[in-house]
Scaffold this motif. Structure first.
Motif, short mmCIF file in Angstrom:
data_model
loop_
_atom_site.label_atom_id
_atom_site.label_comp_id
_atom_site.label_asym_id
_atom_site.label_seq_id
_atom_site.Cartn_x
_atom_site.Cartn_y
_atom_site.Cartn_z
N UNK A 1 0.83 -1.20 0.00
CA UNK A 1 0.00 0.00 0.00
C UNK A 1 0.87 1.26 0.00
N UNK A 2 1.92 1.27 0.82
CA UNK A 2 2.82 2.43 0.88
C UNK A 2 3.51 2.64 -0.47
N UNK A 3 3.92 1.55 -1.11
CA UNK A 3 4.57 1.66 -2.42
C UNK A 3 3.60 2.20 -3.46
N UNK A 4 2.36 1.71 -3.43
CA UNK A 4 1.35 2.18 -4.38
C UNK A 4 1.06 3.67 -4.16
N UNK A 5 0.98 4.09 -2.89
CA UNK A 5 0.75 5.51 -2.59
C UNK A 5 1.92 6.37 -3.06
N UNK A 6 3.17 5.89 -2.86
CA UNK A 6 4.34 6.63 -3.34
C UNK A 6 4.30 6.79 -4.85
N UNK A 7 3.97 5.69 -5.56
CA UNK A 7 3.88 5.75 -7.02
C UNK A 7 2.81 6.74 -7.46
N UNK A 8 1.65 6.70 -6.78
CA UNK A 8 0.56 7.59 -7.14
C UNK A 8 0.96 9.05 -6.90
N UNK A 9 1.63 9.31 -5.76
CA UNK A 9 2.09 10.67 -5.46
C UNK A 9 3.10 11.14 -6.51
N UNK A 10 4.02 10.25 -6.90
CA UNK A 10 5.02 10.61 -7.91
C UNK A 10 4.34 10.90 -9.25
N UNK A 11 3.36 10.11 -9.63
CA UNK A 11 2.65 10.35 -10.88
C UNK A 11 1.90 11.68 -10.83
N UNK A 12 1.25 11.96 -9.69
CA UNK A 12 0.53 13.23 -9.56
C UNK A 12 1.50 14.41 -9.63
N UNK A 13 2.65 14.29 -9.00
CA UNK A 13 3.66 15.35 -9.04
C UNK A 13 4.17 15.55 -10.46
N UNK A 14 4.41 14.45 -11.19
CA UNK A 14 4.85 14.55 -12.58
C UNK A 14 3.78 15.23 -13.43
N UNK A 15 2.53 14.90 -13.18
CA UNK A 15 1.43 15.52 -13.91
C UNK A 15 1.35 17.02 -13.62
N UNK A 16 1.54 17.40 -12.34
CA UNK A 16 1.53 18.83 -11.98
C UNK A 16 2.68 19.56 -12.65
N UNK A 17 3.88 18.94 -12.66
CA UNK A 17 5.02 19.57 -13.32
C UNK A 17 4.76 19.74 -14.82
N UNK B 1 1.70 25.31 -19.10
CA UNK B 1 1.16 26.64 -18.84
C UNK B 1 2.22 27.72 -19.07
N UNK B 2 3.45 27.46 -18.62
CA UNK B 2 4.54 28.41 -18.84
C UNK B 2 4.83 28.58 -20.32
N UNK B 3 4.81 27.47 -21.08
CA UNK B 3 5.03 27.55 -22.52
C UNK B 3 3.93 28.36 -23.19
N UNK B 4 2.69 28.13 -22.75
CA UNK B 4 1.56 28.86 -23.32
C UNK B 4 1.69 30.35 -23.03
N UNK B 5 2.08 30.69 -21.80
CA UNK B 5 2.25 32.10 -21.43
C UNK B 5 3.41 32.74 -22.22
N UNK B 6 4.51 32.01 -22.38
CA UNK B 6 5.64 32.58 -23.13
C UNK B 6 5.26 32.78 -24.59
N UNK B 7 4.50 31.85 -25.17
CA UNK B 7 4.04 32.02 -26.54
C UNK B 7 3.12 33.23 -26.65
N UNK B 8 2.24 33.39 -25.65
CA UNK B 8 1.33 34.53 -25.67
C UNK B 8 2.11 35.84 -25.56
N UNK B 9 3.14 35.86 -24.68
CA UNK B 9 3.96 37.06 -24.55
C UNK B 9 4.69 37.37 -25.86
N UNK B 10 5.26 36.33 -26.47
CA UNK B 10 5.98 36.52 -27.73
C UNK B 10 5.04 37.02 -28.82
N UNK B 11 3.85 36.44 -28.87
CA UNK B 11 2.87 36.86 -29.87
C UNK B 11 2.45 38.31 -29.64
#
Length: 169
Positions: A23-39, A45-55
């Motif tokens: 269970x702890x391993x599954x929770x760690x994997x899930x947390x890592x996946x969520x963190x990767x998704x947030x990153x 979002x940063x790429x979209x903002x930089x494109x908008x600024x450039x445009x």
């Protein structure tokens, strides 16, 4: 009965531990996946903002260029209207009067400054020419490697070995 009970309790404890680790391993994997998704979302979002600024900056520069072209066109139209006489003919003298403007003569300070800059540039140019000349090679033969005898050692090593053997005798 007591031994069977202890064995059952021990087995249950081991199973609970194994399930807890899983269970702890599954929770760690899930947390890592969520963190990767947030990153990933943050990066998108940063790429979209930089494109908008450039445009936006490109759009602003485009508008500025359009305004400058419009201003130049108005100036050219105004000049051409001045150059055309009342008879409808183009007055070339009026059109090219800017070429007749004589530049004002340079003062003594400006002349000294220009002379010093010219002298500095000439010195830099001469230094660059000297630095760009190819390096002349000295014509001397390359050193030769020490000669080796048939058994793979150099003559110097062989001489030392023979001296050592003579001393030992």
């Amino acid at each position: 009965f007591v031994r069977k009970r202890r064995a059952a309790i021990t087995i249950q404890a081991h199973m609970r531990g194994m399930w807890a680790r899983d269970l702890a391993e599954a929770l760690r994997k899930k947390r890592a996946e969520e963190e990767a998704e947030r990153r990933r979302k943050r990066r998108l979002e940063e790429e979209r903002l930089s494109k908008a600024r450039a445009e936006k900056s490109m759009e602003e520069s485009y508008k500025a260029a359009q305004m400058e072209l419009l201003t130049l066109a108005k100036m050219a139209e105004h000049k051409s209207q001045k150059a055309v006489s009342k008879t409808g003919q183009v007055d070339l003298d009026q059109m090219f009067e800017f070429l007749a403007d004589q530049p004002k003569p340079l003062g003594p300070d400006e002349q000294k400054f220009l002379k010093s800059i010219t002298a500095d540039l000439e010195v830099m140019f001469q230094e660059a020419q000297v630095a760009s000349e190819p390096v002349r090679k000295v014509s001397r033969p390359a050193p030769q490697p020490p000669a080796q005898t048939g058994n793979g050692i150099t003559r110097t090593q062989q001489q030392r070995l023979s001296r050592t053997q003579r001393r030992q005798r």
